[in-house]
Design an enzyme around this catalytic site. Structure first.
Site, PDB file in Angstrom:
ATOM      1  N   CYS A  10       7.803 -18.130  16.144  1.00  0.00           N
ATOM      2  CA  CYS A  10       6.599 -17.826  16.932  1.00  0.00           C
ATOM      3  C   CYS A  10       6.584 -18.709  18.173  1.00  0.00           C
ATOM      4  CB  CYS A  10       5.332 -18.129  16.131  1.00  0.00           C
ATOM      5  SG  CYS A  10       5.127 -17.021  14.744  1.00  0.00           S
ATOM      6  N   LYS A  54      -7.242  -5.688   1.195  1.00  0.00           N
ATOM      7  CA  LYS A  54      -8.398  -6.140   1.990  1.00  0.00           C
ATOM      8  C   LYS A  54      -9.714  -5.629   1.411  1.00  0.00           C
ATOM      9  CE  LYS A  54      -5.654  -6.202   6.189  1.00  0.00           C
ATOM     10  NZ  LYS A  54      -4.454  -5.576   5.583  1.00  0.00           N
ATOM     11  N   ARG A  56       2.079   2.572   3.782  1.00  0.00           N
ATOM     12  CA  ARG A  56       2.498   1.694   4.881  1.00  0.00           C
ATOM     13  C   ARG A  56       3.315   0.513   4.377  1.00  0.00           C
ATOM     14  NH1 ARG A  56      -2.703   1.965   3.647  1.00  0.00           N
ATOM     15  NH2 ARG A  56      -4.042   0.120   3.638  1.00  0.00           N
ATOM     16  N   ASP A 100      -7.310 -17.256   4.886  1.00  0.00           N
ATOM     17  CA  ASP A 100      -6.699 -17.229   3.549  1.00  0.00           C
ATOM     18  C   ASP A 100      -6.514 -18.645   2.991  1.00  0.00           C
ATOM     19  OD1 ASP A 100      -6.388 -14.439   3.643  1.00  0.00           O
ATOM     20  OD2 ASP A 100      -4.559 -14.642   4.819  1.00  0.00           O
ATOM     21  N   ARG A 116       1.384 -17.400   6.969  1.00  0.00           N
ATOM     22  CA  ARG A 116       2.790 -17.497   6.529  1.00  0.00           C
ATOM     23  C   ARG A 116       3.366 -18.869   6.836  1.00  0.00           C
ATOM     24  NH1 ARG A 116       3.192 -11.876   8.753  1.00  0.00           N
ATOM     25  NH2 ARG A 116       2.286 -10.674   7.058  1.00  0.00           N
ATOM     26  N   CYS A 169       0.492 -21.532  14.750  1.00  0.00           N
ATOM     27  CA  CYS A 169      -0.959 -21.655  14.545  1.00  0.00           C
ATOM     28  C   CYS A 169      -1.213 -22.452  13.282  1.00  0.00           C
ATOM     29  CB  CYS A 169      -1.589 -20.273  14.420  1.00  0.00           C
ATOM     30  SG  CYS A 169      -1.028 -19.138  15.686  1.00  0.00           S
ATOM     31  N   TYR A 172       0.859  -1.183   0.000  1.00  0.00           N
ATOM     32  CA  TYR A 172       0.000   0.000   0.000  1.00  0.00           C
ATOM     33  C   TYR A 172       0.898   1.237   0.000  1.00  0.00           C
ATOM     34  CZ  TYR A 172      -3.377  -3.478   1.706  1.00  0.00           C
ATOM     35  OH  TYR A 172      -4.163  -4.580   1.860  1.00  0.00           O
ATOM     36  N   CYS A 216      -2.022 -20.453  10.053  1.00  0.00           N
ATOM     37  CA  CYS A 216      -1.143 -19.306   9.771  1.00  0.00           C
ATOM     38  C   CYS A 216      -1.050 -18.991   8.271  1.00  0.00           C
ATOM     39  CB  CYS A 216       0.250 -19.597  10.323  1.00  0.00           C
ATOM     40  SG  CYS A 216       1.403 -18.266  10.004  1.00  0.00           S
ATOM     41  N   ASP A 243      -8.994 -10.969   2.413  1.00  0.00           N
ATOM     42  CA  ASP A 243      -7.738 -10.415   1.894  1.00  0.00           C
ATOM     43  C   ASP A 243      -7.600 -10.899   0.447  1.00  0.00           C
ATOM     44  OD1 ASP A 243      -5.482  -8.885   2.125  1.00  0.00           O
ATOM     45  OD2 ASP A 243      -4.840  -9.829   4.005  1.00  0.00           O
TER      46      ASP A 243
END
Ligand code: SF4
Length: 384
Positions: free
Chosen positions: A130, A342, A121, A298, A139, A134, A118, A137, A335
């Protein structure tokens, strides 16, 4: 039945009944459960189940802090916390739409560890480590690259890029989980970013308040406070994750003047119903955390078993809007693939018709009514 601390097998350290150890985030990390043998001491698996789980874990490893593990009902194979952190048989099953990097983050990476998608940002991925891996996840592809933390050289390149791109006013620090690093290392990054005049705000994306609340210690909070305006994005997915420990962690951050927003992922069998999501969001507000986004999960490789339909997300929002405080209702977001960004989604039937001088709307109770559209109505009056 929750897992007792004593049941968590430890090889190298003092028993977890010692409060001081239990409340030490480094102890939690050192004693995280990362192998199937330890899991089998806590949960009941058949030999075949354990073998299948081991196969999944070769490609998609797991790591669970003793704290997060202790929240699981060990007799419930569908426990919402268990489903988020313990691999499932068939997790690596192939689904037609899945990819390793559906959001195109690699394509938008301008440097190692820096995504610039964007205009105003950027996203810094400080590490791929991590405290808990998860199962949903985005990634997950990173787990196969070996553990890494950005080198000083990589960080210098990142700062130089941001310095050069004057439109960048918002920097998001994520990972992996950036709060897994030492307080000194995190401070060095924040200090460097704060020397760049056009960086207005910094956001930290972390799951530590949820899976390793011990990490939010006085030293960290004291340090973070110096670099405001700072925002923290947490990642609570289920009301069972809101415990005295996670509440205290969030309270400490909020009391330091750092607002905490929450990003939930819509997960099949975990939080995909109105009652669970409402309870989660109401509990979040009670601990000072604002429900921000509800993400459609995702289409990432090895997450298909946890994905559910877009209709389900819309149904949840519809079941919350009007029935609880607006502040408790997150924005449901998909996303977009390949860097499309988004897309916020709302149930379709609130706006039935929009004419120049009026709209036909449907309220949360299902009643249809007419609402005058000021500009159009005024224009028509002038024409009389
Ligand atoms: S904490 Fe975030 S980056 Fe880490 S495994 Fe979970 S979802 Fe992925």
């Amino acid at each position: 039945m929750e897992i007792k601390r004593e049941e968590i097998i430890l090889e190298t350290d003092e028993p977890p009944s010692c409060e001081v150890k239990w409340n030490d985030w480094r102890w939690q990390l050192r004693n995280s459960i990362r192998d199937t043998y330890k899991l089998s001491q806590v949960f009941q698996f058949s030999k075949v189940q354990l073998e299948n789980l081991g196969q999944v874990a070769i490609k998609y490893p797991f790591s669970v802090t003793p704290y997060y593990l202790s929240l699981i009902d060990k007799n419930n194979p569908k426990d919402p916390i268990r489903m988020q952190c313990i691999p499932s048989e068939g997790e690596d099953k192939l689904y037609f739409d899945i990819q390793d990097d559906p959001l195109g983050e690699e394509k938008d990476s301008v440097l190692p560890g820096l995504v610039h998608r964007y205009p105003d940002r950027v996203l810094i991925t400080l590490t791929n480590i991590c405290p808990v891996y998860c199962r949903h996840c985005t990634r997950k592809r990173e787990w196969q690259k070996g553990k890494h933390v950005r080198t000083q050289n990589e960080l210098e390149n990142i700062y130089a890029y941001i310095n050069l791109h004057k439109k960048v006013r918002d920097v998001i620090i994520s990972g992996g989980d950036p709060l897994i690093l030492s307080t000194g290392k995190i401070e060095a990054v924040l200090r460097s970013l704060r020397t760049i005049p056009h960086v207005e705000i910094i956001r930290i994306g972390t799951r530590c308040p949820v899976v390793l609340p011990q990490r939010i210690d006085d030293e960290l909070v004291f340090m973070l406070k110096k670099y405001r305006p700072l925002w923290l994005n947490a990642h609570f997915n289920h009301p069972n994750e809101i415990t005295p420990e996670s509440s205290k962690a969030c309270d400490k951050i909020v009391c330091a003047g750092i607002p905490v927003n929450n990003q939930t992922v819509l997960l099949k069998g975990i939080n995909d119903d109105v009652e669970t999501m409402t309870r989660l969001c109401q509990k979040l507000l009670r601990i000072g955390v604002r429900p921000y986004y509800l993400f459609q999960c995702d289409p990432v490789s090895a997450t298909g078993h946890l994905r559910t339909s877009i209709e389900k997300g819309l149904e949840i929002i519809k079941g919350m809007r009007g029935f609880t405080s607006g502040l408790a209702v997150p924005t449901f977001v998909v996303d977009g693939l390949d860097g499309q960004g988004k897309v916020p989604l709302q149930p379709l039937d609130y706006l039935i018709a929009l004419e120049k001088d009026y709209a036909i709307l449907k309220g949360y109770k299902g009643e249809v009514f007419k609402y005058y559209n000021p500009e159009g109505a005024n224009e028509n009056r002038h024409n009389l």
